[in-house]
Design an enzyme around this catalytic site. Structure first.
Site, PDB file in Angstrom:
ATOM      1  N   TYR A  16     -14.302  -3.608 -40.641  1.00 16.26           N
ATOM      2  CA  TYR A  16     -13.381  -3.373 -39.521  1.00 16.26           C
ATOM      3  C   TYR A  16     -12.240  -2.445 -39.948  1.00 16.26           C
ATOM      4  O   TYR A  16     -11.902  -1.485 -39.252  1.00 16.26           O
ATOM      5  CB  TYR A  16     -12.838  -4.725 -39.050  1.00 16.26           C
ATOM      6  N   SER A  26      -6.266  -0.204 -34.114  1.00 16.94           N
ATOM      7  CA  SER A  26      -5.767  -1.537 -34.485  1.00 16.94           C
ATOM      8  C   SER A  26      -4.656  -1.344 -35.512  1.00 16.94           C
ATOM      9  O   SER A  26      -4.588  -0.282 -36.167  1.00 16.94           O
ATOM     10  CB  SER A  26      -6.913  -2.340 -35.121  1.00 16.94           C
TER      11      SER A  26
HETATM   12  P1  NAD Z   1     -13.376  -8.320 -26.646  1.00 19.63           P
HETATM   13  O1  NAD Z   1     -14.438  -8.949 -27.465  1.00 19.63           O
HETATM   14  O2  NAD Z   1     -12.756  -9.072 -25.530  1.00 19.63           O
HETATM   15  O3  NAD Z   1     -13.867  -6.947 -26.051  1.00 19.63           O
HETATM   16  C1  NAD Z   1     -14.680  -6.088 -26.772  1.00 19.63           C
HETATM   17  C2  NAD Z   1     -15.480  -5.323 -25.779  1.00 19.63           C
HETATM   18  O4  NAD Z   1     -16.410  -4.514 -26.490  1.00 19.63           O
HETATM   19  C3  NAD Z   1     -16.275  -6.242 -24.857  1.00 19.63           C
HETATM   20  O5  NAD Z   1     -16.208  -5.738 -23.529  1.00 19.63           O
HETATM   21  C4  NAD Z   1     -17.675  -6.129 -25.400  1.00 19.63           C
HETATM   22  O6  NAD Z   1     -18.656  -6.319 -24.408  1.00 19.63           O
HETATM   23  C5  NAD Z   1     -17.647  -4.708 -25.898  1.00 19.63           C
HETATM   24  N1  NAD Z   1     -18.735  -4.447 -26.820  1.00 19.63           N
HETATM   25  C6  NAD Z   1     -19.108  -5.147 -27.909  1.00 19.63           C
HETATM   26  N2  NAD Z   1     -20.222  -4.607 -28.438  1.00 19.63           N
HETATM   27  C7  NAD Z   1     -20.536  -3.555 -27.651  1.00 19.63           C
HETATM   28  C8  NAD Z   1     -21.579  -2.607 -27.669  1.00 19.63           C
HETATM   29  N3  NAD Z   1     -22.547  -2.633 -28.589  1.00 19.63           N
HETATM   30  N4  NAD Z   1     -21.584  -1.666 -26.715  1.00 19.63           N
HETATM   31  C9  NAD Z   1     -20.642  -1.621 -25.763  1.00 19.63           C
HETATM   32  N5  NAD Z   1     -19.622  -2.507 -25.694  1.00 19.63           N
HETATM   33  C10 NAD Z   1     -19.595  -3.448 -26.630  1.00 19.63           C
HETATM   34  O7  NAD Z   1     -12.289  -7.803 -27.678  1.00 19.63           O
HETATM   35  P2  NAD Z   1     -10.861  -7.121 -27.512  1.00 19.63           P
HETATM   36  O8  NAD Z   1      -9.935  -7.906 -28.355  1.00 19.63           O
HETATM   37  O9  NAD Z   1     -10.531  -6.883 -26.090  1.00 19.63           O
HETATM   38  O10 NAD Z   1     -11.118  -5.746 -28.290  1.00 19.63           O
HETATM   39  C11 NAD Z   1     -11.075  -4.488 -27.667  1.00 19.63           C
HETATM   40  C12 NAD Z   1     -10.696  -3.452 -28.699  1.00 19.63           C
HETATM   41  O11 NAD Z   1      -9.367  -3.711 -29.143  1.00 19.63           O
HETATM   42  C13 NAD Z   1     -11.585  -3.444 -29.943  1.00 19.63           C
HETATM   43  O12 NAD Z   1     -11.832  -2.113 -30.363  1.00 19.63           O
HETATM   44  C14 NAD Z   1     -10.728  -4.164 -30.971  1.00 19.63           C
HETATM   45  O13 NAD Z   1     -11.052  -3.768 -32.285  1.00 19.63           O
HETATM   46  C15 NAD Z   1      -9.351  -3.704 -30.558  1.00 19.63           C
HETATM   47  N6  NAD Z   1      -8.274  -4.570 -31.036  1.00 19.63           N
HETATM   48  C16 NAD Z   1      -8.194  -5.860 -30.639  1.00 19.63           C
HETATM   49  C17 NAD Z   1      -7.153  -6.633 -31.118  1.00 19.63           C
HETATM   50  C18 NAD Z   1      -6.992  -8.065 -30.706  1.00 19.63           C
HETATM   51  O14 NAD Z   1      -6.156  -8.743 -31.299  1.00 19.63           O
HETATM   52  N7  NAD Z   1      -7.706  -8.569 -29.734  1.00 19.63           N
HETATM   53  C19 NAD Z   1      -6.213  -6.108 -31.992  1.00 19.63           C
HETATM   54  C20 NAD Z   1      -6.334  -4.789 -32.369  1.00 19.63           C
HETATM   55  C21 NAD Z   1      -7.375  -4.021 -31.888  1.00 19.63           C
END
Ligand code: NAD
Length: 260
Positions: free
Chosen positions: A155, A142
């Site tokens: 986080y 991130s």
């Molecule tokens: P999201 O909530 O859509 O997806 C997160 C995924 O992680 C989901 O598929 C969920 O089922 C899974 N998950 C949660 N707990 C879990 C567990 N205990 N075991 C297995 N899977 C689990 O969120 P996203 O935004 O797509 O995030 C995906 C990644 O991208 C994360 O690591 C997040 O930190 C990172 N990220 C997201 C953003 C953003 O703005 N959305 C920005 C920077 C980084």
């Protein structure tokens, strides 16, 4: 060149992970999906991806907070698909609260799922990659692996930890055809972001619209959300042969956020 490689993407039933899984499927990889979703939706998702891209699509519901389930998932991938070439550590959760009010269970869960899970998957996957002398590990970190924001202590700590893990593992396997990189997205409008808007509004005493405008996109000079497709395209590039010399890199894709 990615045709028939095996790609496992954690947390790939929604958001960024699903976008990355689709990207690798379109490139001809066999893929392993992981995590939540009701069984009918997951069965439909598997069938659709397999039909659309003529690939194998496996699924493992391993909980990324459990080392034993992670180890079993990697073993199962090897048994069902014959190896593991590309590992994308994407699963992640978020909780927003001042540090002195931060619930202990939320801290522990965030460190487990956002940081320790990557240690467990890498530890189990590396022997398979070393055998083939080829591998790609892509950690979805991130912008918060590079800079902090208030109220996100767990986080930010976890994502900075992912950056350190990425660099360390990259050095350890640099001569074995395996690259290890971290992608650092800014805000992507996925369920994870949508869900933290009310909490941020509460913590800051402002409306949800103001959170989007003055908190989320205020950090991104482009004032645009990063798209899932852009993150997937960067992941695909890192998996390709043209990226063979990119390793140990912590790569921002955040509309200029960390340039400030
Ligand atoms: P999201 O909530 O859509 O997806 C997160 C995924 O992680 C989901 O598929 C969920 O089922 C899974 N998950 C949660 N707990 C879990 C567990 N205990 N075991 C297995 N899977 C689990 O969120 P996203 O935004 O797509 O995030 C995906 C990644 O991208 C994360 O690591 C997040 O930190 C990172 N990220 C997201 C953003 C953003 O703005 N959305 C920005 C920077 C980084």
């Amino acid at each position: 060149m990615l045709h028939k490689k095996v790609a496992l993407i954690t947390g790939s039933t929604s958001g960024i992970g699903l976008g990355i899984a689709r990207g690798f499927a379109a490139a001809g990889c066999d893929i392993v999906l992981n995590r939540f979703g009701n069984p009918d939706d997951i069965a439909a998702l598997r069938a659709n991806l397999a039909d659309e891209f003529v690939i194998k699509v496996d699924y493992d519901g391993a909980d990324m907070s459990r080392a034993d389930e992670i180890e079993a998932m990697i073993k199962r991938t090897h048994a069902n698909l014959g190896g593991l070439d590309i590992l994308v550590n994407n699963a992640g959760i978020q909780h927003v609260a001042p540090v002195d009010e931060f619930p202990l269970d939320k801290w522990n869960a965030i460190i487990a799922i956002n940081l320790s899970a990557a240690f467990h998957t890498i530890r189990a996957a590396l022997p398979l990659m070393k055998t083939k002398r080829w591998g790609r590990i892509i950690n979805v970190a991130s912008a918060h692996a590079l800079v902090a924001s208030p109220y996100k202590s767990a986080y930010v700590a976890a994502k900075h930890g992912v950056a350190g893990l990425t660099k360390t593992v990259a050095l350890e396997v640099a001569e074995q055809g395996i690259t290890v990189n971290a992608i650092c997205p800014g805000y992507v409008l996925t369920p994870l972001v949508a869900q933290q808007i009310p909490d941020t509004a509460k913590a800051r005493g402002i409306s949800e619209d103001e959170v989007k405008r003055t908190v989320l996109l205020a950090a991104q000079p482009t004032r645009q959300f990063v798209t899932v497709e852009q993150v997937a395209a960067l992941s695909l590039f890192l998996a390709g042969e043209d990226a063979a010399s990119i390793t140990g890199a912590i790569i921002p894709i955040e509309g200029g956020w960390t340039a400030q």
